[in-house]
Write a protein that holds these residues in place. Structure first.
Motif, PDB file in Angstrom:
ATOM      1  N   CYS A 274      16.166  -1.732   1.832  1.00  0.00           N
ATOM      2  CA  CYS A 274      16.004  -0.423   1.190  1.00  0.00           C
ATOM      3  C   CYS A 274      15.575  -0.524  -0.275  1.00  0.00           C
ATOM      4  O   CYS A 274      14.750   0.266  -0.746  1.00  0.00           O
ATOM      5  N   ALA A 275      16.126  -1.476  -0.999  1.00  0.00           N
ATOM      6  CA  ALA A 275      15.858  -1.568  -2.434  1.00  0.00           C
ATOM      7  C   ALA A 275      14.619  -2.389  -2.766  1.00  0.00           C
ATOM      8  O   ALA A 275      14.251  -2.521  -3.922  1.00  0.00           O
ATOM      9  N   SER A 276      13.952  -2.926  -1.748  1.00  0.00           N
ATOM     10  CA  SER A 276      12.812  -3.803  -1.993  1.00  0.00           C
ATOM     11  C   SER A 276      11.488  -3.038  -1.927  1.00  0.00           C
ATOM     12  O   SER A 276      11.040  -2.644  -0.852  1.00  0.00           O
ATOM     13  N   TYR A 277      10.877  -2.867  -3.091  1.00  0.00           N
ATOM     14  CA  TYR A 277       9.546  -2.242  -3.121  1.00  0.00           C
ATOM     15  C   TYR A 277       8.515  -3.174  -2.490  1.00  0.00           C
ATOM     16  O   TYR A 277       7.623  -2.731  -1.759  1.00  0.00           O
ATOM     17  N   ARG A 278       8.660  -4.470  -2.763  1.00  0.00           N
ATOM     18  CA  ARG A 278       7.666  -5.444  -2.298  1.00  0.00           C
ATOM     19  C   ARG A 278       7.564  -5.482  -0.777  1.00  0.00           C
ATOM     20  O   ARG A 278       6.475  -5.525  -0.222  1.00  0.00           O
ATOM     21  N   ILE A 279       8.709  -5.451  -0.093  1.00  0.00           N
ATOM     22  CA  ILE A 279       8.661  -5.552   1.363  1.00  0.00           C
ATOM     23  C   ILE A 279       8.014  -4.316   1.977  1.00  0.00           C
ATOM     24  O   ILE A 279       7.238  -4.401   2.927  1.00  0.00           O
ATOM     25  N   HIS A 280       8.288  -3.131   1.416  1.00  0.00           N
ATOM     26  CA  HIS A 280       7.634  -1.920   1.913  1.00  0.00           C
ATOM     27  C   HIS A 280       6.142  -1.955   1.608  1.00  0.00           C
ATOM     28  O   HIS A 280       5.318  -1.506   2.411  1.00  0.00           O
ATOM     29  N   SER A 281       5.804  -2.498   0.453  1.00  0.00           N
ATOM     30  CA  SER A 281       4.403  -2.591   0.059  1.00  0.00           C
ATOM     31  C   SER A 281       3.617  -3.480   1.014  1.00  0.00           C
ATOM     32  O   SER A 281       2.529  -3.120   1.460  1.00  0.00           O
ATOM     33  N   ILE A 282       4.175  -4.653   1.338  1.00  0.00           N
ATOM     34  CA  ILE A 282       3.487  -5.600   2.213  1.00  0.00           C
ATOM     35  C   ILE A 282       3.252  -5.001   3.599  1.00  0.00           C
ATOM     36  O   ILE A 282       2.188  -5.179   4.202  1.00  0.00           O
ATOM     37  N   PHE A 283       4.246  -4.278   4.103  1.00  0.00           N
ATOM     38  CA  PHE A 283       4.140  -3.716   5.449  1.00  0.00           C
ATOM     39  C   PHE A 283       3.298  -2.445   5.483  1.00  0.00           C
ATOM     40  O   PHE A 283       2.281  -2.396   6.181  1.00  0.00           O
ATOM     41  N   ILE A 284       3.709  -1.413   4.775  1.00  0.00           N
ATOM     42  CA  ILE A 284       3.125  -0.088   5.026  1.00  0.00           C
ATOM     43  C   ILE A 284       2.164   0.412   3.952  1.00  0.00           C
ATOM     44  O   ILE A 284       1.507   1.437   4.162  1.00  0.00           O
ATOM     45  N   LEU A 285       2.071  -0.294   2.829  1.00  0.00           N
ATOM     46  CA  LEU A 285       1.107   0.123   1.804  1.00  0.00           C
ATOM     47  C   LEU A 285      -0.082  -0.823   1.710  1.00  0.00           C
ATOM     48  O   LEU A 285      -1.080  -0.511   1.067  1.00  0.00           O
ATOM     49  N   ARG A 286       0.011  -1.979   2.357  1.00  0.00           N
ATOM     50  CA  ARG A 286      -1.082  -2.961   2.305  1.00  0.00           C
ATOM     51  C   ARG A 286      -1.614  -3.316   3.690  1.00  0.00           C
ATOM     52  O   ARG A 286      -2.747  -3.731   3.828  1.00  0.00           O
ATOM     53  N   LEU A 287      -0.761  -3.210   4.719  1.00  0.00           N
ATOM     54  CA  LEU A 287      -1.146  -3.516   6.104  1.00  0.00           C
ATOM     55  C   LEU A 287      -1.653  -4.954   6.236  1.00  0.00           C
ATOM     56  O   LEU A 287      -2.658  -5.220   6.901  1.00  0.00           O
TER      57      LEU A 287
ATOM     58  N   LEU B  76      18.437   4.672   7.885  1.00  0.00           N
ATOM     59  CA  LEU B  76      17.961   5.106   6.573  1.00  0.00           C
ATOM     60  C   LEU B  76      16.533   4.644   6.335  1.00  0.00           C
ATOM     61  O   LEU B  76      15.720   5.360   5.737  1.00  0.00           O
ATOM     62  N   GLU B  77      16.209   3.456   6.820  1.00  0.00           N
ATOM     63  CA  GLU B  77      14.866   2.918   6.641  1.00  0.00           C
ATOM     64  C   GLU B  77      13.801   3.753   7.369  1.00  0.00           C
ATOM     65  O   GLU B  77      12.662   3.806   6.934  1.00  0.00           O
ATOM     66  N   ILE B  78      14.159   4.382   8.467  1.00  0.00           N
ATOM     67  CA  ILE B  78      13.212   5.265   9.153  1.00  0.00           C
ATOM     68  C   ILE B  78      12.783   6.380   8.207  1.00  0.00           C
ATOM     69  O   ILE B  78      11.596   6.675   8.051  1.00  0.00           O
ATOM     70  N   VAL B  79      13.767   6.969   7.531  1.00  0.00           N
ATOM     71  CA  VAL B  79      13.479   8.053   6.579  1.00  0.00           C
ATOM     72  C   VAL B  79      12.673   7.526   5.398  1.00  0.00           C
ATOM     73  O   VAL B  79      11.693   8.145   4.962  1.00  0.00           O
ATOM     74  N   ILE B  80      13.065   6.369   4.870  1.00  0.00           N
ATOM     75  CA  ILE B  80      12.372   5.794   3.712  1.00  0.00           C
ATOM     76  C   ILE B  80      10.914   5.495   4.043  1.00  0.00           C
ATOM     77  O   ILE B  80      10.001   5.796   3.252  1.00  0.00           O
ATOM     78  N   ASN B  81      10.663   4.914   5.214  1.00  0.00           N
ATOM     79  CA  ASN B  81       9.292   4.581   5.597  1.00  0.00           C
ATOM     80  C   ASN B  81       8.419   5.825   5.721  1.00  0.00           C
ATOM     81  O   ASN B  81       7.273   5.832   5.266  1.00  0.00           O
ATOM     82  N   ILE B  82       8.962   6.865   6.328  1.00  0.00           N
ATOM     83  CA  ILE B  82       8.197   8.109   6.458  1.00  0.00           C
ATOM     84  C   ILE B  82       7.897   8.690   5.083  1.00  0.00           C
ATOM     85  O   ILE B  82       6.767   9.119   4.801  1.00  0.00           O
ATOM     86  N   TRP B  83       8.906   8.658   4.195  1.00  0.00           N
ATOM     87  CA  TRP B  83       8.710   9.195   2.839  1.00  0.00           C
ATOM     88  C   TRP B  83       7.639   8.408   2.085  1.00  0.00           C
ATOM     89  O   TRP B  83       6.769   8.982   1.442  1.00  0.00           O
TER      90      TRP B  83
END
Length: 339
Positions: A155-168, A48-55
């Motif tokens: 999946c429910a963590s905005y912060r973790i996605h932000s640190i990885f793929i929105l901030r690099l 599911l995270e593969i799909v979420i990251n692409i989105w």
């Protein structure tokens, strides 16, 4: 007879699979709560995270904070500057050890001198998925966390996605290496684990916060004399990675890359946002935090890491020379730092 054995084998695998599916169906109301289903739930979440990251990469706007500064800093090295005090970016001087320079130099070339942000985001998405696998495997070793918890840590963590793929940020690279090292420790690959741990430190100094716990584990497993080579390995890796910079300006490199006195700007804090800015910037506040950290380590050493009826110093002895029976460190000992 051979044909008969082959036929029996073909029947066994589907029957086992059917039994597994049947067990899951019977326990369907408990799948999210039983630790034995951790592998199943984490596998579903990882896909599911593969799909979420692409989105997220395609739909959520990237926010520039440090990426351009990282690229400017490594570009200085590429252009021949090995004096750490002369390496700077938009947000200030280079303050990360040499491993950071090498890894982000690779990313610099991979992303067309840092210009291809979208490709960089997909690279960090891969880092994220690798990190998830490593974290899931660590939790799987404990067999204590109900599977539904994993949804909230990924999946429910905005912060973790932000640190990885929105901030690099560089934090994901350091933590990916650290979690890799922990997995190696769980598999008793201590030398390789120490190598990966030292590489993590070479990306970001804050990984040193795990050093006291690692030292305790090494001493518990090997005693002092057999621990020294592993500590030496960690130090040698740091020296080799930093060598081009140490040869030019050794003090400049150490002060910049491992500056324990560096002061952070209030606008970047998250955990201490509730404090007034003058308190956050106060050296007295910093000293209080340092003393609290040291006190906590001492309490752990004296209360949690001390064997019953023995001095804490007993772990310095070779395991074969200790009075008590020495057991191999299991997952709980390694992950929870208990003796």
């Amino acid at each position: 007879m051979a044909a008969g054995k082959k036929k029996s084998s073909n029947v066994t695998l589907p029957s086992r699979f059917q039994k597994t599916l049947s067990s899951i169906w019977q326990d369907k109301h408990m799948v999210l709560f039983k630790a034995e289903y951790t592998f199943l739930i984490t596998a579903v979440l990882w896909l599911l995270e593969i799909v979420i990251n692409i989105w997220v990469i395609q739909r959520v706007a990237y926010t520039e904070i440090d990426w351009k500064a990282y690229m400017d800093e490594v570009e200085g090295v590429i252009n021949g500057t090995y004096d750490y005090t002369q390496l700077k970016g938009d947000t200030g001087p280079l303050v990360y050890p040499a491993g950071f320079v090498y890894i982000f130099t690779g990313l610099y070339y991979l992303t067309d001198h840092g210009q291809n942000i979208r490709l960089g985001q997909y690279v960090f998405a891969v880092f994220y998925l690798i990190t998830l696998l490593l974290v899931f495997r660590i939790y799987h070793h404990t067999k204590k966390v109900p599977p539904y918890v994993f949804f909230f840590i990924c999946c429910a963590s905005y912060r973790i996605h932000s640190i990885f793929i929105l901030r690099l940020f560089n934090d994901p690279v350091a933590m990916m290496l650290l979690f890799g090292a922990i997995n190696l420790f769980l598999d008793s690959h201590w030398t390789l684990g120490c190598t990966l741990y030292s590489l993590a430190v070479s990306v970001k100094m804050n990984v040193l916060l795990f050093a006291p716990g690692l030292l305790f584990l090494l001493l518990s497993e090997f005693g002092l004399w057999k621990t020294l080579p592993k500590l030496t390995l960690c130090a040698v890796i740091q020296l080799l990675l930093g060598l081009p910079f140490l040869l030019v300006n050794p003090l400049g490199y150490v002060n910049q890359a491992f500056d324990l006195g560096r002061q952070f700007l209030f606008k970047w804090t998250v955990n201490w946002r509730f404090l007034p800015e003058d308190v956050f910037l106060s050296r007295y506040f910093h000293l209080v935090l340092l003393l609290a950290h040291i006190t906590t380590l001492l309490l752990f050493a004296l209360k949690r890491w001390k064997r019953s009826g023995n001095s804490i110093w007993s772990i310095l002895k070779d395991p074969s020379e200790r009075k008590e029976t020495v057991h191999k460190l299991d997952a709980d000992h390694i992950l929870f730092m208990e003796d």
